[in-house]
Design a protein around this motif. Structure first.
Motif, mmCIF file in Angstrom:
data_model
loop_
_atom_site.group_PDB
_atom_site.id
_atom_site.type_symbol
_atom_site.label_atom_id
_atom_site.label_comp_id
_atom_site.label_asym_id
_atom_site.label_seq_id
_atom_site.Cartn_x
_atom_site.Cartn_y
_atom_site.Cartn_z
ATOM 1 N N PRO A 3 0.768 -1.362 0.030
ATOM 2 C CA PRO A 3 -0.045 -0.012 0.028
ATOM 3 C C PRO A 3 0.747 1.107 -0.064
ATOM 4 O O PRO A 3 1.999 1.157 0.369
ATOM 5 N N VAL A 4 0.307 2.273 -0.530
ATOM 6 C CA VAL A 4 0.770 3.490 -0.915
ATOM 7 C C VAL A 4 0.664 4.316 0.567
ATOM 8 O O VAL A 4 -0.224 4.362 1.131
ATOM 9 N N THR A 5 1.917 4.880 1.256
ATOM 10 C CA THR A 5 1.731 5.488 2.592
ATOM 11 C C THR A 5 2.143 7.108 2.181
ATOM 12 O O THR A 5 3.023 7.166 1.679
ATOM 13 N N PRO A 6 1.920 7.880 3.160
ATOM 14 C CA PRO A 6 1.879 9.286 3.096
ATOM 15 C C PRO A 6 3.581 9.228 3.516
ATOM 16 O O PRO A 6 4.063 8.669 4.205
ATOM 17 N N LEU A 7 4.150 10.394 3.257
ATOM 18 C CA LEU A 7 5.521 10.774 3.304
ATOM 19 C C LEU A 7 5.838 10.784 4.830
ATOM 20 O O LEU A 7 6.906 10.377 5.325
ATOM 21 N N LEU A 8 4.603 11.341 5.593
ATOM 22 C CA LEU A 8 5.089 11.645 6.996
ATOM 23 C C LEU A 8 4.473 10.590 7.865
ATOM 24 O O LEU A 8 3.802 10.863 8.806
ATOM 25 N N THR A 9 4.921 9.362 7.694
ATOM 26 C CA THR A 9 4.286 8.155 8.476
ATOM 27 C C THR A 9 5.372 8.058 9.365
ATOM 28 O O THR A 9 6.408 7.930 9.502
ATOM 29 N N ASN A 10 4.599 7.985 10.851
ATOM 30 C CA ASN A 10 5.513 7.990 12.035
ATOM 31 C C ASN A 10 6.691 9.049 12.156
ATOM 32 O O ASN A 10 7.436 8.871 12.614
ATOM 33 N N GLY A 11 6.275 10.280 11.688
ATOM 34 C CA GLY A 11 7.291 11.051 11.806
ATOM 35 C C GLY A 11 8.432 10.981 10.906
ATOM 36 O O GLY A 11 9.530 11.566 11.093
ATOM 37 N N GLN A 12 8.679 10.231 9.784
ATOM 38 C CA GLN A 12 9.821 10.010 9.069
ATOM 39 C C GLN A 12 9.628 10.874 7.965
ATOM 40 O O GLN A 12 8.548 10.706 6.935
ATOM 41 N N TYR A 13 10.667 11.664 7.503
ATOM 42 C CA TYR A 13 10.748 12.094 6.119
ATOM 43 C C TYR A 13 12.049 12.171 5.771
ATOM 44 O O TYR A 13 13.072 12.505 6.542
ATOM 45 N N PRO A 14 12.588 11.532 4.828
ATOM 46 C CA PRO A 14 13.798 11.212 4.353
ATOM 47 C C PRO A 14 14.800 12.674 4.165
ATOM 48 O O PRO A 14 14.348 13.451 3.724
ATOM 49 N N LEU A 15 16.057 12.542 4.553
ATOM 50 C CA LEU A 15 16.983 13.509 4.425
ATOM 51 C C LEU A 15 16.987 14.203 3.220
ATOM 52 O O LEU A 15 17.097 15.253 3.135
ATOM 53 N N LEU A 16 16.992 13.269 2.236
ATOM 54 C CA LEU A 16 17.336 13.856 0.914
ATOM 55 C C LEU A 16 16.003 14.666 0.456
ATOM 56 O O LEU A 16 16.012 15.501 -0.114
#
Length: 139
Positions: A3-16
Motif C-alpha cells: 500500500p502507498v503510505t504518506p511521506l510523514l508516516t510515523n514522523g519520518q521524512y527522508p533527509l534527501l
C-alpha cells in the motif's frame, strides 16, 4: 503490491527529501524576488513607454519563467545602469537639499549690516539698534 503510505508516516521524512524540498523552496523565493525586481525595473524605466511597460508586464505574468529569462537577456545589462543612475539622482537631490538648507541661514555680519541699514533709514532708533546688536552678538 504494497500500500502507498504518506511521506510523514510515523514522523519520518527522508533527509534527501528535506534537502530537495528546501532547494525548491529556495528557488521559488529566488524567482519571486527576481520577478519583483524586474517588475519594479519595468515600471521605473524611463525609456519604455506605456505600451512597452504593459506588454512586458503581461509577458511576465502570462509566461513568468520565460518572461523573466527573456527580460534578463533583452534588458538585463541596462538594469544596473538604470539603478546606478537612480542612485546618483537621489544622491544629488539629497546634496542639493543639504546645500539649500545650510545656505539659508544668514551670518552675524549679514544681520548686523541689515540692522545698520535699518538704522540709517530711520526704521530703528539707536537704542533699538544697540539692543538688537547686543542680542545678535550674544548668540
Amino acid at each position: 503490491m504494497a500500500p502507498v503510505t504518506p511521506l510523514l508516516t510515523n514522523g519520518q521524512y527522508p533527509l534527501l527529501d528535506v534537502f530537495w524540498t528546501m532547494m525548491w523552496l529556495f528557488l521559488w523565493i529566488l524567482w519571486i524576488f527576481l520577478l519583483v525586481r524586474i517588475l519594479s525595473d519595468v515600471f521605473r524605466s524611463n525609456d519604455l513607454g506605456g505600451w512597452g511597460k504593459a506588454l512586458w508586464t503581461i509577458f511576465l505574468i502570462v509566461l513568468p519563467y520565460l518572461g523573466v529569462l527573456v527580460y534578463l537577456i533583452a534588458r538585463g545589462g541596462s538594469m544596473h545602469r538604470r539603478e546606478a543612475q537612480r542612485a546618483e539622482d537621489a544622491d544629488e537631490l539629497m546634496r542639493a537639499y543639504v546645500r539649500s538648507a545650510a545656505g539659508t541661514s544668514a551670518s552675524t555680519a549679514d544681520e548686523l549690516s541689515k540692522l545698520a541699514d535699518l538704522r540709517e533709514r530711520g526704521v530703528l532708533t539707536d537704542a533699538e539698534y544697540d539692543a538688537q546688536k547686543t542680542k545678535l552678538l550674544r548668540a
